[in-house]
Design an enzyme around this catalytic site. Sequence first.
Site, PDB file in Angstrom:
ATOM      1  N   ARG A 182       0.823  -1.222   0.000  1.00  0.00           N
ATOM      2  CA  ARG A 182       0.000   0.000   0.000  1.00  0.00           C
ATOM      3  C   ARG A 182       0.853   1.266   0.000  1.00  0.00           C
ATOM      4  O   ARG A 182       0.473   2.262  -0.615  1.00  0.00           O
ATOM      5  CB  ARG A 182      -0.931   0.002   1.203  1.00  0.00           C
ATOM      6  CG  ARG A 182      -2.042  -0.996   1.001  1.00  0.00           C
ATOM      7  CD  ARG A 182      -2.997  -1.003   2.149  1.00  0.00           C
ATOM      8  NE  ARG A 182      -4.184  -1.743   1.773  1.00  0.00           N
ATOM      9  CZ  ARG A 182      -5.063  -2.215   2.634  1.00  0.00           C
ATOM     10  NH1 ARG A 182      -4.899  -2.006   3.916  1.00  0.00           N
ATOM     11  NH2 ARG A 182      -6.118  -2.876   2.215  1.00  0.00           N
ATOM     12  N   LYS A 227     -20.703 -15.462   1.769  1.00  0.00           N
ATOM     13  CA  LYS A 227     -22.149 -15.237   1.876  1.00  0.00           C
ATOM     14  C   LYS A 227     -22.810 -14.604   0.668  1.00  0.00           C
ATOM     15  O   LYS A 227     -22.282 -13.666   0.079  1.00  0.00           O
ATOM     16  CB  LYS A 227     -22.402 -14.322   3.065  1.00  0.00           C
ATOM     17  CG  LYS A 227     -22.085 -14.978   4.382  1.00  0.00           C
ATOM     18  CD  LYS A 227     -22.446 -14.009   5.468  1.00  0.00           C
ATOM     19  CE  LYS A 227     -22.262 -14.610   6.841  1.00  0.00           C
ATOM     20  NZ  LYS A 227     -22.290 -13.543   7.832  1.00  0.00           N
ATOM     21  N   GLY A 249     -10.108  -8.829  -0.773  1.00  0.00           N
ATOM     22  CA  GLY A 249      -8.846  -9.285  -0.193  1.00  0.00           C
ATOM     23  C   GLY A 249      -8.446 -10.701  -0.577  1.00  0.00           C
ATOM     24  O   GLY A 249      -7.306 -10.951  -0.959  1.00  0.00           O
ATOM     25  N   GLY A 286     -14.368  -3.791  -0.168  1.00  0.00           N
ATOM     26  CA  GLY A 286     -15.704  -3.253   0.078  1.00  0.00           C
ATOM     27  C   GLY A 286     -16.048  -2.131  -0.885  1.00  0.00           C
ATOM     28  O   GLY A 286     -17.151  -2.075  -1.427  1.00  0.00           O
TER      29      GLY A 286
END
Length: 394
Positions: free
Chosen positions: A37, A199, A351, A374
């Site tokens: 990062r 999920k 991820g 996200g």
Amino acid sequence: MAIRTVNQIELKGKRVFIRVDFNVPQNEKGEVTDDTRIVQSLPTIRSVMEAGGKTILASHLGRPKGKRDPKFSLAPVAERLSKLLGKRVALAIDCIGEEVQKQIAGMKEGEVLLLENLRFHPEEEKNDETFSKALASLCDVYVNDAFGTAHRAHASTEGMTRYVKTVAAGFLMMKEIESLEKALASPQKPYVAILGGAKVSDKIGVIENLLDKVTTVLVGGGMAYTFLRAKGFDVGKSLVEEDQISFSLGLLERGKGKVKFLLPSDHIAAERMDAQAKKQIVKNEKIPPDWVCLDIGPETVKLFSEEIMSAKTIVWNGPMGVFEMEPFSQGTFAIAQAVAKSSAFSIVGGGDSVAAVNKAGVADKISHISTGGGASLEFLEGKKLPGIEALRRG
Ligand code: AMP
């Protein structure tokens, strides 16, 4: 309004605040264990330095829960960044306040200052107005290069942009926006969406939004079992979200005639979720009642790979199995290889899928690896991200 990139603004002598994502992994000693990062933010930082700006960097790190905690200090990041830039990066005592103001007032062109963890202040995540104004008062120009937090309206990603006249995107942020827009606005077909992970409930929005855009949906991972159950298969002890069954069935219905919706046809089933457990390859019709399916099987890998190979656009989010355990990682790695081999414009986000692509050593064969799991999902859901919308203000 179009978003400007940092190199389209006059920066000489200006105080330039860059919201970066320095939320890096660390070991028990606090040492940075993966500086990806930090490395990814270098082009934007260098560009401001070279343009004669005074670079003020801000980030969050971990979850200090709104309190000053030395464990979450950005000191190790300042050290690593200094090495990478070949220039000393000073660490401010805090991210707002008089002391910081003074330090910035003393900065020369081309110098770099890293502010201390934004989340030492609970006001950051609350998008507090006074805190936003305090951050804004530190700079003349605001740049956001932290795509991973763009789906959150925090003071440093949204609030402060209201009080800074000139705002822009960093290079990393711009690449994310352009790549994801390409996948949403004018994708070449066949367009294949590969969705996995635990999920269905986490990916509902994405599936719904993509259903009108893609040609093919490939579903793997734990979420496949809710769909298989909806289709009437007995999936043993595999992960099923009971409250999503009827919704999943509805999605399959809605996609009929429009989208090729492919579910796994075989699986790696195990006696329990354990790398040492007994395992076998089973077809949908033959999943033993007490067993749990933890990866897609070889027939599914072949089926999915064929779709991937003929695609012109690919979006992938979520692993095909419990890839953290070696015996159940093969499906995910095979899909990573297929995406890498395909000549399609490919985006991998989330991820776990990014980790799989890196572990498979094929990251350089993917058109765009998203830095925000996200955030990229919300973008693909068609949602407006507050941190991106804020950059359209001027
Ligand atoms: P997500 O964060 O939703 O992308 O989910 C990632 C997680 O899904 C990983 O930790 C995987 O181990 C898990 N996962 C993938 N396939 C399965 C499966 N068949 N059963 C249970 N968990 C799974």
